[in-house]
Design a protein around this motif. Structure first.
Motif, short mmCIF file in Angstrom:
data_model
loop_
_atom_site.label_atom_id
_atom_site.label_comp_id
_atom_site.label_asym_id
_atom_site.label_seq_id
_atom_site.Cartn_x
_atom_site.Cartn_y
_atom_site.Cartn_z
N UNK A 1 -6.65 8.79 7.71
CA UNK A 1 -5.98 8.45 6.45
C UNK A 1 -4.49 8.74 6.53
N UNK A 2 -4.12 9.91 7.06
CA UNK A 2 -2.70 10.25 7.15
C UNK A 2 -1.96 9.28 8.07
N UNK A 3 -2.64 8.85 9.14
CA UNK A 3 -2.00 7.89 10.05
C UNK A 3 -1.86 6.53 9.39
N UNK A 4 -2.85 6.17 8.56
CA UNK A 4 -2.73 4.91 7.82
C UNK A 4 -1.52 4.93 6.89
N UNK A 5 -1.31 6.09 6.24
CA UNK A 5 -0.19 6.22 5.32
C UNK A 5 1.13 6.27 6.09
N UNK B 1 3.95 14.44 8.98
CA UNK B 1 3.95 15.89 8.78
C UNK B 1 2.55 16.39 8.44
N UNK B 2 1.86 15.73 7.51
CA UNK B 2 0.50 16.13 7.17
C UNK B 2 -0.43 15.94 8.37
N UNK B 3 -0.19 14.90 9.14
CA UNK B 3 -0.98 14.67 10.35
C UNK B 3 -0.87 15.85 11.30
N UNK B 4 0.33 16.37 11.48
CA UNK B 4 0.53 17.50 12.39
C UNK B 4 -0.21 18.73 11.91
N UNK B 5 -0.19 18.98 10.59
CA UNK B 5 -0.91 20.14 10.07
C UNK B 5 -2.41 20.04 10.33
N UNK C 1 0.84 -1.20 0.00
CA UNK C 1 0.00 0.00 0.00
C UNK C 1 0.87 1.25 0.00
N UNK C 2 0.21 2.42 0.04
CA UNK C 2 0.93 3.68 -0.03
C UNK C 2 1.76 3.94 1.22
N UNK C 3 1.37 3.35 2.34
CA UNK C 3 2.17 3.51 3.57
C UNK C 3 3.55 2.90 3.37
N UNK C 4 3.60 1.71 2.83
CA UNK C 4 4.89 1.07 2.58
C UNK C 4 5.68 1.83 1.52
N UNK C 5 4.97 2.37 0.52
CA UNK C 5 5.63 3.14 -0.52
C UNK C 5 6.30 4.38 0.07
#
Length: 943
Positions: free
Chosen positions: A883-887, A891-895, A662-666
């Motif tokens: 979603x950001x945590x899944x990925x 950084x996006x999570x913090x925003x 998935x995109x998290x691993x990517x």
């Protein structure tokens, strides 16, 4: 109802109206706002404004420009104002202008109010309250005052005075904290201030004292030494009275261990014969290795007794790293704890002559040293070992086994009862001893730059080192922290006392990374010979991998890439890497990641040029580049499924790409390989693999952009475009012009960005490539947003949307809809923005494009927040966070957490606001310190 305004000048000059950040305009206009904030509540004359903005040489139009800035700032703060209307906030007053705001609106005024109250509390005998007020005031600072304005304006005394205010307050807070034994309360702010004022002795002295008071004495003394060096290097002075007093205070407070008396019932019996003292001489110029020494010393009880089990220190590392030197130095440091003697043997496990000392020979030597005549020593290793262990029973002996080949080499030499310490050195990691005997491993690393300098000072003298600082720096860099290399260089200097260090540095420079500069007359003093001792015992496949690793640009390599270099399966590559690591020709610095010391890389390069043909080396590089390109392509398809990527040619035999679920691993792969990818792209350019160069640049654009590596993005896109031009690939040129447009805009080069957009649009039009045109219009809309050209941005995003729909690109259609919504949000039209965001979500597959869906949900939450629909905003933000945590995109999570906190605050839920902002702070402290300071200030204001 009046709008609520908020301004900051203790850091960047910024402004907010009703919680929405405003753009104060170009830097000069922002500087004028900064001046009005510094003088907030007071009139600033027209003459002072002109003086601050332009100095002694203002343009003839300066007054007119000031009036224009005033008008623009008024309409920024109060958009409904008529053109010449004054309004509520920015008022003409006494021949100038006054910004009519108070402490609740301006951080500087809040800071001054808090510091004044703190000083009153000190006078009234309330030091704890004073400290709390001062630390709260200092928390409002987010870096140097008035950043974001022209440097020449910021240098004006009116702004420089603000930094002096902060400096004074930090010192006051430090003094209060030290008097109250509360140094930990000011360490963060004191450390940040000291970093900005590295030559300010009063601040540095307080930092040193605060570190010591917080129990960090070693760090305090290191800081003192660093300040001393900076003062000497930059000012040519020694520390002043305040710094010297701080050092004396720390040294006088050090606690020395008290002597421990041994009771009579535990007294150690005297040795049966004269104790052996076999240690080689300690190196008089030994330097560094303090942390390594401390690790071993920590294994020993203070009274030197080894209570229940034999403790074995297994010191491992590559040739030339200083294992034997450290072992002997350690042994001399602790020899007094072992009254029954010290045994030493050099087992010569990796001697180039092959004359290894076998275990029986070593045992016999030790038995004789313990007082047994040769004719009383029994035959056979088992009997000799039994006698040896019997002799050691009830004795406290230090045993050093140097240069062991492997675990079996030393097993017969291990004592069988408590009381002795065994120190072993080996290029092998001796895993068998660690598992079966409970050995404590110590793998030596390269020397730090400071340790390397200390080594040269000890060998050559401080005066000679101080006389040629640049040459010394170059020598240290070329020796790359390898003690043997430093010793070889120092020996050459000593042998030729009239040869200047600049000449030595020149020799190393000419050698250009090869080992020629480190060749000595004796094998032990020849780095190449030392390395060869380890290389010659490798299996043929491991030796081939070691040689061909020279084609990898570094800084480290994973198992799949290593497999690609030699064209073998990953499992086989792992076994070969393990063999190389065991021989200390590689180091596994983290699980599955291997590094190679520069001198070892040079040795591998010499070997591959001597033993492998040019065709073999180029084929290995081709396989390596194929691996990274195909893996990056696979990762990119998951990370950004709507973004168009290039079609790849067939890979070389033996090459496989890594697989991602998935995109998290990517994303994790990209973050892990980021530095390697930069080096690989650079090497493809240098080695003439132009197709790989432009394909990698194209493929990796979204990773670099979304993760904020914008300098790297610009570099890579430029390299890729140049490679595409050389290769004559027009489609690649078009895409890389588009990528360069985005990279240029990220760097603030909007003229360049627009020029690249025009080139991309021209090429895609000539190619009749509607998908490429759509992507370019989409990027152009984003660039126009950055410039505040919102109507043009809407037009560009609309064109992209039409083209995506015409080509049936549903995933990319969602991106264009998001872009349209965001531009409407920037225009303040949040109602229309939500419509576009909802459409974008409908067009986005959350399972395949979690990043795109997360971004759209975050934007939708922002729009709902500004429409006053806080419940819906919170729901959107929470879904974006999931979603950001899944990925795994922290950084996006913090925003999103920052914006979620603003929404909770708008609902009056201060407790949840505090929790959310603390979560953001935990991420940003490591990822984005300025943003972390902003959140910390929010928390401070929250109370």
């Amino acid at each position: 109802m009046l709008a609520s305004l908020r301004f900051t000048v203790l850091g960047p000059v910024r402004a907010w109206r009703d919680g929405i950040e405003l753009d104060p305009g170009p830097p000069q206009q922002r500087a004028m706002l900064g001046l009005l904030l510094v003088r907030a509540g007071r009139s600033v004359t027209l003459g002072e404004i002109v003086d601050v903005l332009w100095g002694k040489n203002p343009p003839a139009s300066a007054v007119n420009v000031v009036h224009r800035y005033v008008g623009m700032l008024r309409r920024l703060l109060e958009p409904a104002l008529a053109v010449r209307e004054e309004g509520r906030w920015l008022i003409r007053d006494s021949g100038g202008y006054r910004l009519d705001v108070g402490p609740d609106e301006v951080d500087l005024l809040s800071f001054r109010r808090l510091t004044e109250e703190a000083r009153r509390r000190q006078v009234s005998g309330e030091p704890e309250a004073a400290l709390k007020l001062l630390t709260g005031a200092l928390a409002l600072w987010r870096g140097p005052a008035a950043t974001g304005i022209p440097a020449e304006v910021r240098a004006h005394p009116v702004f420089a005075a603000l930094d002096r205010e902060q400096l004074t307050s930090v010192q006051e807070a430090a003094d209060l904290a030290l008097r109250q034994s509360a140094a930990d309360q000011v360490l963060g702010q004191l450390g940040e201030t000291a970093a900005r004022h590295p030559l300010d002795e009063p601040v540095q002295a307080r930092l040193v004292l605060a570190l010591a008071a917080a129990g960090r004495q070693a760090e305090a003394l290191e800081t003192w030494q660093a300040v001393r060096s900076r003062l000497a290097d930059e000012l040519g002075t020694d520390p002043g009275p305040e710094l010297r007093a701080a050092q004396r205070q720390i040294l006088s407070q050090q606690v020395t261990p008290t002597a421990v008396r041994t009771s009579s019932e535990h007294a150690v019996p005297p040795p049966r014969t004269a104790p052996p003292t076999q240690l080689p001489p300690d190196l008089a110029v030994f330097a560094g290795r303090r942390a390594d020494l401390a690790k071993v010393l920590a294994l020993l009880p203070e009274d030197g007794r080894i209570p229940k089990t034999v403790i074995i220190g297994a010191i491992s590392g590559m040739g030339g790293i200083g294992k034997s030197t450290l072992a002997v130095h350690l042994a001399h440091q602790i020899a007094h704890r072992f009254p029954d003697g010290q045994l030493y043997v050099n087992l010569r496990g990796f001697d180039p002559s092959g004359s290894v000392v076998d275990s029986g020979e070593a045992v016999r030597g030790f038995v004789q040293a313990l007082g047994v005549p040769p004719h009383r020593i029994p035959a056979g290793l088992d009997a000799q070992t039994a006698l040896y262990r019997s002799l050691l029973a009830d004795r406290r002996v230090l045993i050093v086994l140097d240069n062991a080949r492997d675990a079996e080499h030393v097993r017969p030499l291990l004592p069988g009862s408590p009381g002795c310490l065994v120190v072993i050195t080996s290029r092998d990691r001796l895993f068998g001893l660690i598992v079966a005997e409970g050995a404590h491993p110590l793998a030596l690393d390269l020397l730090s730059a400071d340790e390397a300098r200390e080594t040269l000072v000890r060998r050559l003298g401080a005066d000679r080192i101080a006389a040629a600082p640049q040459a010394v720096d170059e020598i240290i860099a070329k020796c790359a922290g390898l003690p043997l290399a430093l010793a070889v260089v120092a020996a050459r200097v000593t042998a030729h006392p009239r040869l200047p260090l600049t000449a030595i540095a020149g020799e190393l420079r000419v050698a250009d990374g090869s080992l020629d500069a480190f060749t000595g007359s004796e094998p032990a003093g020849d780095v190449r010979a030392v390395f060869s001792w380890s290389y010659r015992v490798l299996s043929p496949d491991a030796a081939r991998l070691f040689r061909l690793l020279a084609v990898h640009p570094g800084p480290d390599i994973g198992v799949p890439a290593a497999a690609g270099i030699v064209g073998v399966p990953a499992g086989q590559a792992r076994r070969l890497l393990t063999e190389l690591t065991g021989a200390h020709l590689l180091a596994e610095h983290s699980p599955g990641r291997f590094t190679c010391h520069d001198l070892l890389r040079a040795y591998a390069d010499e070997l591959t040029h001597a033993q492998d043909s040019e065709a073999e080396r180029r084929a290995a590089a081709h396989r390596l580049f194929d691996h990274y390109l195909r893996t990056a392509h696979a990762a990119g398809r998951l990370f950004s499924p709507y973004w168009r990527t290039t079609t790849l040619p067939a890979a070389q035999p033996g090459v496989t790409a890594e697989f991602f679920e998935d995109d998290r691993q990517a994303l994790a792969w990209f973050n892990r390989e980021h530095l390697v990818l930069m080096s690989v792209i650079d090497q493809t350019v240098r080695d003439g693999f132009d197709t790989h160069a432009w394909q990698l640049a194209w493929t990796l654009e979204r990773f670099f952009d979304r993760q904020g590596h914008w300098h790297d993005l610009l570099t890579v896109q430029r390299d890729g475009l140049a490679a595409a031009v050389r290769a004559g690939h027009r489609t690649a040129r078009a895409h890389l012009h588009r990528g360069l447009a985005r990279a240029s805009a990220r760097s603030g080069h909007y003229d360049d960005a627009n020029a690249h957009v025009r080139q991309a649009l021209r090429l895609f039009t000539e190619l009749d490539d509607r998908s490429g045109l759509a992507h370019t219009h989409r990027s152009h809309g984003w660039i126009l947003d950055q410039q505040g050209r919102y109507e043009e941005a809407l037009d560009a995003a609309g064109r992209a949307l039409d083209l995506y729909r015409a080509t049936g690109d549903r995933a990319a259609e969602g991106s264009a809809l998001h872009a349209l919504g965001w531009t409407h949000a920037l225009l303040g039209d949040h109602r229309h923005a939500t419509v576009y965001f909802e459409q974008a979500l409908a067009a986005t597959d959350k399972n395949r494009n979690r990043y795109g869906a997360g971004g759209t949900l975050d934007s939708l939450g922002y729009a709902h927040h500004h429409l006053g629909d806080h419940a819906q905003a919170i729901a959107c933000y929470e879904e974006a966070l999931r979603l950001y945590r899944d990925i795994g995109d922290r950084y996006q999570e913090a925003g999103t957490l920052k914006r979620l906190g603003e929404t909770y605050l708008a609902t009056g839920d201060r407790g949840t606001t505090r929790t959310v902002w603390h979560q953001a702070l935990a991420i940003l402290d490591a990822a984005d310190p300025p943003a972390a300071a902003e959140v910390r200030a929010k928390l401070s204001r929250l109370g």
